[in-house]
Design a protein around this motif. Structure first.
Motif, PDB file in Angstrom:
ATOM      1  N   CYS A  26      -2.833  -0.079   1.940  1.00  0.00           N
ATOM      2  CA  CYS A  26      -2.283  -1.059   0.999  1.00  0.00           C
ATOM      3  C   CYS A  26      -1.839  -2.321   1.734  1.00  0.00           C
ATOM      4  N   ASN A  30      -3.422  -5.940   1.032  1.00  0.00           N
ATOM      5  CA  ASN A  30      -2.555  -7.022   0.561  1.00  0.00           C
ATOM      6  C   ASN A  30      -2.533  -8.193   1.536  1.00  0.00           C
ATOM      7  N   HIS A  34      -3.692 -11.966   0.814  1.00  0.00           N
ATOM      8  CA  HIS A  34      -2.689 -13.030   0.964  1.00  0.00           C
ATOM      9  C   HIS A  34      -3.159 -14.099   1.963  1.00  0.00           C
ATOM     10  N   TYR A  98      -3.871  -4.122  -9.910  1.00  0.00           N
ATOM     11  CA  TYR A  98      -3.707  -2.790  -9.351  1.00  0.00           C
ATOM     12  C   TYR A  98      -3.491  -1.743 -10.438  1.00  0.00           C
TER      13      TYR A  98
END
Length: 159
Positions: A26, A30, A34, A98
């Motif tokens: 995760c 992420n 980002h 998600y």
């Protein structure tokens, strides 16, 4: 659920290992989103296969099995049109949040059965036998059975 398959011995993998690996994955996903960079799939495979799960694995052939699983599963297609199960492809992750992705998998993923993991249908027999023995052993322990009942050792009757 169906026990250690493809390993030369049992390893102490547990839910904690799975949770930590999911967090690592995760974080990488992420951070990649980002920062606007590609997901470093080789790095993720290395961390999961050599450090997280690989830290438990002592046999070189078992390590090879682990690395093969990770090479097959942990790749870019995982997020778009990967075969998750027979007749179930992953949706395009860029087109849903998600929670929507999670809901898609929870609603459409087939129930756990040995064939889902390319196992023989008899793999479920071993699981059910083990569960039954465990349940009856627990009943025997909590019922306050006497010495005569204690001589009925359920573990000894297991295949």
């Amino acid at each position: 659920k169906f026990g250690p398959q493809g390993w030369s011995k049992k390893y102490p993998f547990n839910d904690g290992d799975l949770t930590i690996c999911a967090r690592v994955l995760c974080n990488y996903l992420n951070n990649s989103e980002h920062l606007g960079i590609q997901v470093p799939w080789p790095d993720i495979r290395y961390i999961l296969g050599e450090i997280m799960y690989g830290g438990h694995i002592t046999d070189r052939w078992d390590r090879r099995v682990c690395i093969t699983y990770l090479t097959t599963l942990i790749q870019q297609e995982l997020l778009n049109n990967a075969t998750l199960a027979p007749n179930l492809k992953s949706p395009d992750a860029s087109k849903m949040e998600y929670s929507g992705y999670q809901k898609f998998i929870e609603e459409r993923f087939p129930p756990e059965q040995p064939q889902l993991f390319s196992l023989h249908p008899n793999a479920e027999i071993g699981f059910l036998t083990s569960q039954g023995t465990s349940i009856f052993g627990m009943i025997q322990r909590v019922s306050g059975s006497d010495a005569t009942a204690r001589s009925l050792d359920l573990a000894a009757s297991a295949p």
